[in-house]
Scaffold this motif. Structure first.
Motif, PDB file in Angstrom:
ATOM      1  N   LYS A 233     -19.833 -23.446 -11.688  1.00  0.00           N
ATOM      2  CA  LYS A 233     -20.169 -22.070 -12.053  1.00  0.00           C
ATOM      3  C   LYS A 233     -18.912 -21.359 -12.557  1.00  0.00           C
ATOM      4  N   PRO A 234     -19.092 -20.363 -13.420  1.00  0.00           N
ATOM      5  CA  PRO A 234     -17.922 -19.608 -13.880  1.00  0.00           C
ATOM      6  C   PRO A 234     -17.258 -18.837 -12.729  1.00  0.00           C
ATOM      7  N   PHE A 235     -16.061 -18.411 -12.965  1.00  0.00           N
ATOM      8  CA  PHE A 235     -15.305 -17.490 -12.113  1.00  0.00           C
ATOM      9  C   PHE A 235     -14.978 -18.067 -10.735  1.00  0.00           C
ATOM     10  N   ARG A 236     -14.068 -19.011 -10.720  1.00  0.00           N
ATOM     11  CA  ARG A 236     -13.554 -19.483  -9.426  1.00  0.00           C
ATOM     12  C   ARG A 236     -12.719 -18.357  -8.819  1.00  0.00           C
ATOM     13  N   ARG A 237     -12.933 -18.099  -7.560  1.00  0.00           N
ATOM     14  CA  ARG A 237     -12.197 -17.016  -6.914  1.00  0.00           C
ATOM     15  C   ARG A 237     -11.865 -17.421  -5.493  1.00  0.00           C
ATOM     16  N   LEU A 238     -10.641 -17.135  -5.037  1.00  0.00           N
ATOM     17  CA  LEU A 238     -10.292 -17.432  -3.654  1.00  0.00           C
ATOM     18  C   LEU A 238     -11.155 -16.562  -2.737  1.00  0.00           C
ATOM     19  N   ASP A 239     -11.432 -17.100  -1.540  1.00  0.00           N
ATOM     20  CA  ASP A 239     -12.200 -16.334  -0.564  1.00  0.00           C
ATOM     21  C   ASP A 239     -11.232 -15.418   0.200  1.00  0.00           C
ATOM     22  N   GLU A 240     -11.521 -14.109   0.170  1.00  0.00           N
ATOM     23  CA  GLU A 240     -10.580 -13.138   0.759  1.00  0.00           C
ATOM     24  C   GLU A 240     -10.246 -13.469   2.211  1.00  0.00           C
ATOM     25  N   GLU A 241     -11.268 -13.838   3.000  1.00  0.00           N
ATOM     26  CA  GLU A 241     -11.024 -14.077   4.433  1.00  0.00           C
ATOM     27  C   GLU A 241     -10.433 -15.474   4.670  1.00  0.00           C
ATOM     28  N   ARG A 242     -10.999 -16.472   4.033  1.00  0.00           N
ATOM     29  CA  ARG A 242     -10.630 -17.854   4.351  1.00  0.00           C
ATOM     30  C   ARG A 242      -9.288 -18.271   3.727  1.00  0.00           C
ATOM     31  N   ASP A 243      -9.029 -17.838   2.501  1.00  0.00           N
ATOM     32  CA  ASP A 243      -7.909 -18.409   1.736  1.00  0.00           C
ATOM     33  C   ASP A 243      -6.697 -17.502   1.619  1.00  0.00           C
ATOM     34  N   ILE A 244      -6.831 -16.228   2.016  1.00  0.00           N
ATOM     35  CA  ILE A 244      -5.745 -15.301   1.706  1.00  0.00           C
ATOM     36  C   ILE A 244      -5.217 -14.651   2.979  1.00  0.00           C
ATOM     37  N   GLU A 245      -3.903 -14.674   3.128  1.00  0.00           N
ATOM     38  CA  GLU A 245      -3.257 -13.963   4.233  1.00  0.00           C
ATOM     39  C   GLU A 245      -2.402 -12.855   3.627  1.00  0.00           C
ATOM     40  N   TYR A 246      -2.739 -11.633   3.923  1.00  0.00           N
ATOM     41  CA  TYR A 246      -1.982 -10.509   3.374  1.00  0.00           C
ATOM     42  C   TYR A 246      -0.714 -10.298   4.193  1.00  0.00           C
ATOM     43  N   THR A 247       0.441 -10.204   3.521  1.00  0.00           N
ATOM     44  CA  THR A 247       1.722 -10.097   4.249  1.00  0.00           C
ATOM     45  C   THR A 247       2.485  -8.806   3.904  1.00  0.00           C
ATOM     46  N   GLY A 248       1.802  -7.870   3.257  1.00  0.00           N
ATOM     47  CA  GLY A 248       2.499  -6.655   2.823  1.00  0.00           C
ATOM     48  C   GLY A 248       2.366  -5.518   3.810  1.00  0.00           C
ATOM     49  N   PHE A 249       2.574  -4.283   3.330  1.00  0.00           N
ATOM     50  CA  PHE A 249       2.468  -3.095   4.179  1.00  0.00           C
ATOM     51  C   PHE A 249       1.061  -2.967   4.750  1.00  0.00           C
ATOM     52  N   PRO A 250       0.938  -2.463   5.974  1.00  0.00           N
ATOM     53  CA  PRO A 250      -0.391  -2.091   6.456  1.00  0.00           C
ATOM     54  C   PRO A 250      -0.858  -0.865   5.667  1.00  0.00           C
ATOM     55  N   PRO A 251      -2.142  -0.540   5.744  1.00  0.00           N
ATOM     56  CA  PRO A 251      -2.602   0.645   5.033  1.00  0.00           C
ATOM     57  C   PRO A 251      -1.791   1.869   5.462  1.00  0.00           C
ATOM     58  N   ARG A 252      -1.402   2.709   4.522  1.00  0.00           N
ATOM     59  CA  ARG A 252      -0.594   3.900   4.834  1.00  0.00           C
ATOM     60  C   ARG A 252      -0.996   5.026   3.890  1.00  0.00           C
ATOM     61  N   PRO A 253      -0.841   6.241   4.365  1.00  0.00           N
ATOM     62  CA  PRO A 253      -1.276   7.369   3.526  1.00  0.00           C
ATOM     63  C   PRO A 253      -0.353   7.556   2.334  1.00  0.00           C
ATOM     64  N   LEU A 254      -0.929   7.945   1.237  1.00  0.00           N
ATOM     65  CA  LEU A 254      -0.154   8.228   0.045  1.00  0.00           C
ATOM     66  C   LEU A 254       0.256   9.698   0.096  1.00  0.00           C
ATOM     67  N   ALA A 255       1.489   9.960   0.620  1.00  0.00           N
ATOM     68  CA  ALA A 255       1.919  11.354   0.805  1.00  0.00           C
ATOM     69  C   ALA A 255       2.690  11.806  -0.421  1.00  0.00           C
ATOM     70  N   ILE A 256       2.015  12.510  -1.295  1.00  0.00           N
ATOM     71  CA  ILE A 256       2.672  12.983  -2.514  1.00  0.00           C
ATOM     72  C   ILE A 256       3.010  14.458  -2.339  1.00  0.00           C
ATOM     73  N   ASP A 257       4.293  14.767  -2.567  1.00  0.00           N
ATOM     74  CA  ASP A 257       4.682  16.182  -2.505  1.00  0.00           C
ATOM     75  C   ASP A 257       4.046  16.915  -3.671  1.00  0.00           C
ATOM     76  N   GLU A 258       3.357  17.951  -3.347  1.00  0.00           N
ATOM     77  CA  GLU A 258       2.766  18.725  -4.434  1.00  0.00           C
ATOM     78  C   GLU A 258       3.749  19.785  -4.865  1.00  0.00           C
ATOM     79  N   LYS A 259       4.275  19.627  -6.072  1.00  0.00           N
ATOM     80  CA  LYS A 259       5.263  20.600  -6.568  1.00  0.00           C
ATOM     81  C   LYS A 259       4.625  21.433  -7.665  1.00  0.00           C
ATOM     82  N   ASP A 260       5.045  22.703  -7.714  1.00  0.00           N
ATOM     83  CA  ASP A 260       4.483  23.566  -8.775  1.00  0.00           C
ATOM     84  C   ASP A 260       5.129  23.209 -10.105  1.00  0.00           C
TER      85      ASP A 260
END
Ligand SMILES: CC(C)(COP(=O)(O)OP(=O)(O)OC[C@H]1O[C@@H](n2cnc3c(N)ncnc32)[C@H](O)[C@@H]1OP(=O)(O)O)[C@@H](O)C(=O)NCCC(=O)NCCS
Length: 260
Positions: A233-260
């Motif tokens: 079948k078209p579109f081979r894709r790794l399985d997110e749970e089985r094949d991939i281990e995420y090693t980056g930052f945990p989820p974090r808020p995007l704190a953008i300073d709002e400047k005028d």
């Protein structure tokens, strides 16, 4: 504009001449391997040269789905591309660890023997660099074969039979021994190493090295491309749970300073 120069082929309206031989006489008379030898070397092979080169191409015709070139090409085809794109992608995966090692090994063997007649000492010196971790020696080691590469054994035994087990084959054999002795670990002479030593003893220039692997493996790549296109079948894709281990930052808020 000056003329393009080539010593390989010239064409007339009636005939093509490959290294001087009429193509219409070659067709039906020469095997594919004989024709390949002719375009590469400029002369027809002897019987033993033909048999040796034929065995070399056969030894690399395919090695399963696992190597990087086939995995890569199957993914690329699964994205919705045509056969020739997949085959080209497979060839692009040939590098210094896969396929391209053949050329590097030919260069090292040929340069080593051009500067030394003492094969054992030259082998020991390279083995010491390998043992120290200063050199990743092309043509040795394998992800799958750890005791011996059956393709290399067979090719080297044919090289003996056909008269191509010369000083390069002897050097590669000594290298395997010396690496095991000095490093204390076996790095098998892989199929690239065996082909590199045999083609060197057949008198081929190391700069042709990748060509031997490409010519032999392209049939396997075409077969894999066709199988992927017709059975998967078209579109081979790794399985997110089985094949991939995420090693980056945990989820974090995007704190953008709002400047005028
Ligand atoms: C093919 C290759 C990538 C396999 O690597 P691998 O499976 O990681 O090899 P191993 O796990 O058996 O390696 C064991 C040890 O030998 C070393 N090693 C493996 N092949 C080596 C080589 N050709 N030259 C020097 N050292 C090598 C590794 O660095 C490792 O060292 P360590 O034990 O000190 O950490 C590797 O052998 C290589 O790069 N070979 C040269 C390229 C080549 O010939 N490719 C064609 C393959 S058909």
């Amino acid at each position: 504009m000056s003329k393009w120069k080539t010593a390989i082929t010239f064409n007339t309206k009636e005939e093509s001449y490959i290294r001087g031989y009429p193509l219409t006489e070659m067709i039906g008379s020469l095997s594919f391997t004989e024709s390949i030898f002719l375009v590469l070397k400029g002369e027809l092979p002897t019987d033993h040269e033909r048999k040796m080169l034929d065995a070399i191409f056969t030894s690399v015709v395919d090695h399963g789905v696992a190597p990087p070139s086939v995995v890569g090409m199957r993914h690329i085809l699964s994205g919705g591309n045509e056969l020739h794109v997949g085959v080209a992608a497979g060839i692009l995966a040939f590098g210094r660890y896969h396929g391209g090692a053949l050329e590097d090994a030919m260069r090292i063997f040929q340069e080593s023997l051009a500067s030394s007649d003492d094969l054992r000492t030259a082998a020991r010196e390279l083995a010491e660099k390998v043992a120290k971790g200063d050199l990743r020696l092309a043509g040795f080691g394998h992800k799958y074969y750890k005791e011996f590469d059956p393709r290399s054994r067979k090719l080297l035994s044919l090289a003996r039979e056909y008269g191509f087990f010369g000083k390069h084959c002897e050097f590669a054999t000594l290298l395997e021994e010396e690496i095991e002795r000095v490093k204390g670990k076996r790095l098998v002479m892989n199929v690239d190493g065996a082909i590199a030593s045999i083609t060197s003893d057949m008198g081929f220039d190391y700069r042709l090295g990748k060509g031997f692997f490409i010519i032999g493996r392209i049939a396997g790549l075409v077969a894999h491309a066709f199988e992927e296109l017709t059975t998967e079948k078209p579109f081979r894709r790794l399985d997110e749970e089985r094949d991939i281990e995420y090693t980056g930052f945990p989820p974090r808020p995007l704190a953008i300073d709002e400047k005028d």
